[in-house]
Design a protein around this motif. Structure first.
Motif, PDB file in Angstrom:
ATOM      1  N   LEU A  12       0.698  -1.045  -0.048  1.00 33.22           N
ATOM      2  CA  LEU A  12       0.057   0.140   0.003  1.00 33.22           C
ATOM      3  C   LEU A  12       0.952   1.231   0.071  1.00 33.22           C
ATOM      4  O   LEU A  12       1.883   1.185   0.484  1.00 33.22           O
ATOM      5  N   ARG A  23       3.488  -4.898  -4.531  1.00 34.13           N
ATOM      6  CA  ARG A  23       2.269  -4.374  -5.145  1.00 34.13           C
ATOM      7  C   ARG A  23       2.421  -4.686  -6.575  1.00 34.13           C
ATOM      8  O   ARG A  23       1.226  -5.290  -7.304  1.00 34.13           O
ATOM      9  N   GLU A  27      -0.234  -7.664  -8.491  1.00 32.78           N
ATOM     10  CA  GLU A  27      -1.142  -7.067  -9.307  1.00 32.78           C
ATOM     11  C   GLU A  27      -0.964  -7.962 -10.628  1.00 32.78           C
ATOM     12  O   GLU A  27      -1.917  -8.393 -11.160  1.00 32.78           O
ATOM     13  N   ARG A  41       0.555  -3.657   8.195  1.00 36.93           N
ATOM     14  CA  ARG A  41       0.371  -2.279   7.630  1.00 36.93           C
ATOM     15  C   ARG A  41       1.411  -1.299   8.654  1.00 36.93           C
ATOM     16  O   ARG A  41       1.170  -1.332   9.869  1.00 36.93           O
ATOM     17  N   GLU A  46      -1.887   3.582   3.646  1.00 38.17           N
ATOM     18  CA  GLU A  46      -3.362   3.848   3.314  1.00 38.17           C
ATOM     19  C   GLU A  46      -3.550   3.410   1.975  1.00 38.17           C
ATOM     20  O   GLU A  46      -2.787   3.016   1.223  1.00 38.17           O
ATOM     21  N   GLY A  47      -5.027   3.370   1.456  1.00 34.70           N
ATOM     22  CA  GLY A  47      -5.266   2.873   0.387  1.00 34.70           C
ATOM     23  C   GLY A  47      -5.708   1.492   0.275  1.00 34.70           C
ATOM     24  O   GLY A  47      -5.814   0.838   1.340  1.00 34.70           O
ATOM     25  N   GLU A  48      -6.062   1.011  -1.016  1.00 29.95           N
ATOM     26  CA  GLU A  48      -6.619  -0.432  -1.339  1.00 29.95           C
ATOM     27  C   GLU A  48      -5.221  -1.327  -1.895  1.00 29.95           C
ATOM     28  O   GLU A  48      -4.524  -0.632  -2.647  1.00 29.95           O
ATOM     29  N   PRO A  49      -5.586  -2.374  -1.809  1.00 31.22           N
ATOM     30  CA  PRO A  49      -4.578  -3.450  -2.545  1.00 31.22           C
ATOM     31  C   PRO A  49      -4.869  -3.440  -3.911  1.00 31.22           C
ATOM     32  O   PRO A  49      -5.968  -2.827  -4.495  1.00 31.22           O
ATOM     33  N   PRO A  51      -6.190  -4.690  -7.624  1.00 32.03           N
ATOM     34  CA  PRO A  51      -7.350  -5.288  -7.992  1.00 32.03           C
ATOM     35  C   PRO A  51      -7.033  -6.911  -7.951  1.00 32.03           C
ATOM     36  O   PRO A  51      -6.309  -7.280  -8.416  1.00 32.03           O
ATOM     37  N   GLU A  54      -6.185 -10.324  -2.260  1.00 35.21           N
ATOM     38  CA  GLU A  54      -6.876 -10.247  -1.102  1.00 35.21           C
ATOM     39  C   GLU A  54      -5.778  -9.909  -0.084  1.00 35.21           C
ATOM     40  O   GLU A  54      -4.812 -10.544   0.022  1.00 35.21           O
ATOM     41  N   LEU A  55      -6.161  -8.843   0.594  1.00 37.28           N
ATOM     42  CA  LEU A  55      -5.031  -8.282   1.819  1.00 37.28           C
ATOM     43  C   LEU A  55      -5.869  -8.590   3.247  1.00 37.28           C
ATOM     44  O   LEU A  55      -6.383  -8.168   3.678  1.00 37.28           O
ATOM     45  N   GLU A  57      -4.498  -7.820   6.959  1.00 37.34           N
ATOM     46  CA  GLU A  57      -3.388  -6.866   7.606  1.00 37.34           C
ATOM     47  C   GLU A  57      -3.310  -7.239   9.041  1.00 37.34           C
ATOM     48  O   GLU A  57      -4.179  -7.847   9.934  1.00 37.34           O
TER      49      GLU A  57
END
Length: 388
Positions: A12, A23, A27, A41, A46-49, A51, A54-55, A57
């Motif tokens: 992230l 990342r 992806e 984390r 911040e943010g999203e993994p 597309p 599955e993350l 944390e």
């Protein structure tokens, strides 16, 4: 395949070298496989993994006095003790709920999770030779902190001598890192898989005019290796360059500049802190000056500059793992006067800048795509599964 990735940092933003690699790789893998990432984390992430990824944390436990005392007593680095234990428990719970075909551990401080992966084909990706990174931390520290770093250096050297043995493969990004890892433990089965770069994201922009007198260096500016490079550029390289190019300017840009880096700012030296996007700076710079004198691995900062078509000067250490040639895709010169002379030469030769900028971008397009990195990991996953 069902891939379990165990990582010391979540994929992230804000991105450093490790998070970027994780990342981008996940992806790519998620386009063809089920990818589950179990990761810590860190503060500020911040943010999203990506597309399809599955993350799960974990909250990274802060270092404690007890961790340090035990680490010193056992002659072990402190981070493996702090991070591996909670990760092992989480892996055990997760594997009780579902099955996986292969495990990918990243980075070296998580080597201690191996018992929780028993029976599952697993590789570890330290990416670089950990023991070669710590000396920069030692030289940048003072007083009690320096003593602690020296203890940690010896502990890391001892740790890497045995910690990776449970894994079927150890993945490094350069042959130099692989050689150093095998010197620490000759039993290791090392594999070299270089970093990639998103050449579409980091692409040139013909509408942006280059500042023909500007040098640029980017990075996380509170890490010892980057701090040392920034000081070298400001204090040794720029004065010599200005003897040939009096109006040359230096831009030091990146996340979290240390007090030592901030103090370098002044006439002809600009500090750009926490820029949300480095691409405008890369596209405007006349020369990317990668003056790294310590550290290991492939420099993502250099790949990004080359992808943007920015002509580069790099030390031999910074250029390792690129398979690029001096004078063809970039200029390679040792730190000090010869590095400064190479920068001045490039600033004074627009045709050379244009040629190297185009050749550097073509090089990363052909040799450094993230899809090729993912293909190499897929082949390695299949290989270690066949060995079970």
């Amino acid at each position: 395949m069902r891939i379990l990735v165990c990582a010391s940092e979540a994929p992230l933003p804000p991105l450093n070298g490790m998070r970027l690699q994780l990342r981008a790789l996940c992806e790519q893998l998620a386009q063809r496989h089920d990818v589950c990432v179990l990761a810590y984390r860190r503060p500020g992430q911040e943010g999203e993994p990506p597309p399809g990824v599955e993350l799960l944390e974990l909250a990274g436990p802060p270092p404690s006095a007890l961790d340090r005392i035990v680490a010193v007593a056992r002659r072990e680095p402190v981070d493996p003790r702090r991070l591996a234990g909670p990760m092992r428990s989480s892996i055990a719970r997760l594997r009780a709920e579902r099955g996986f075909d292969v495990a990918h551990v990243m980075l070296g401080e998580l080597a201690g999770v191996a018992p929780a992966l028993a029976g599952l084909p697993a590789l570890i990706a330290p990416l670089d030779a950990w023991a070669l990174n710590v000396p920069a931390e030692v030289t940048s520290a003072r007083g009690a902190r320096r003593v602690w770093r020296e203890l940690q250096l010896r502990a890391v050297e001892r740790y890497v001598g045995f910690a990776y043995r449970p894994y079927r493969r150890v993945v490094l990004v350069t042959s130099e890192d692989a050689d150093a890892s095998r010197r620490a433990d000759p039993t290791l089965r090392t594999v070299v898989i270089p970093n990639g770069v998103d050449a579409e994201h980091f692409r040139p922009d013909a509408s942006v005019q280059r500042d023909e007198r500007s040098l640029l260096f980017t990075g996380v500016l509170d890490t010892p290796a980057n701090e040392q490079a920034a000081q070298a550029l400001a204090q040794r390289v720029l004065p010599r360059v200005r003897a040939a190019v009096p109006d040359a300017r230096l831009v030091l840009a990146g996340r979290s500049p240390s007090a030592a880096v901030t103090a370098l700012g002044g006439p002809g030296i600009e500090i750009v802190a926490d820029a949300p996007d480095l691409r405008p700076l890369l596209r405007r710079a006349a020369v990317f000056a990668c003056a790294m004198e310590s550290g290991t691995g492939i420099k993502n900062k250099l790949l990004e500059a080359m992808a943007c078509g920015t002509p580069a000067v790099a030390t031999p250490l910074a250029a390792q793992g690129l398979d690029a040639r001096d004078g063809e895709q970039l200029l390679i010169a040792p730190a000090g006067d010869r590095f400064a002379d190479a920068v001045a030469r490039l600033l004074g030769d627009a045709a050379l800048r244009a040629r190297l900028g185009a050749a550097g971008r073509q090089h990363v397009l052909v040799h450094r795509s993230w899809s090729a990195v993912a293909d190499a990991y897929e082949a390695l996953y299949s290989e270690i599964r066949r060995e079970v």
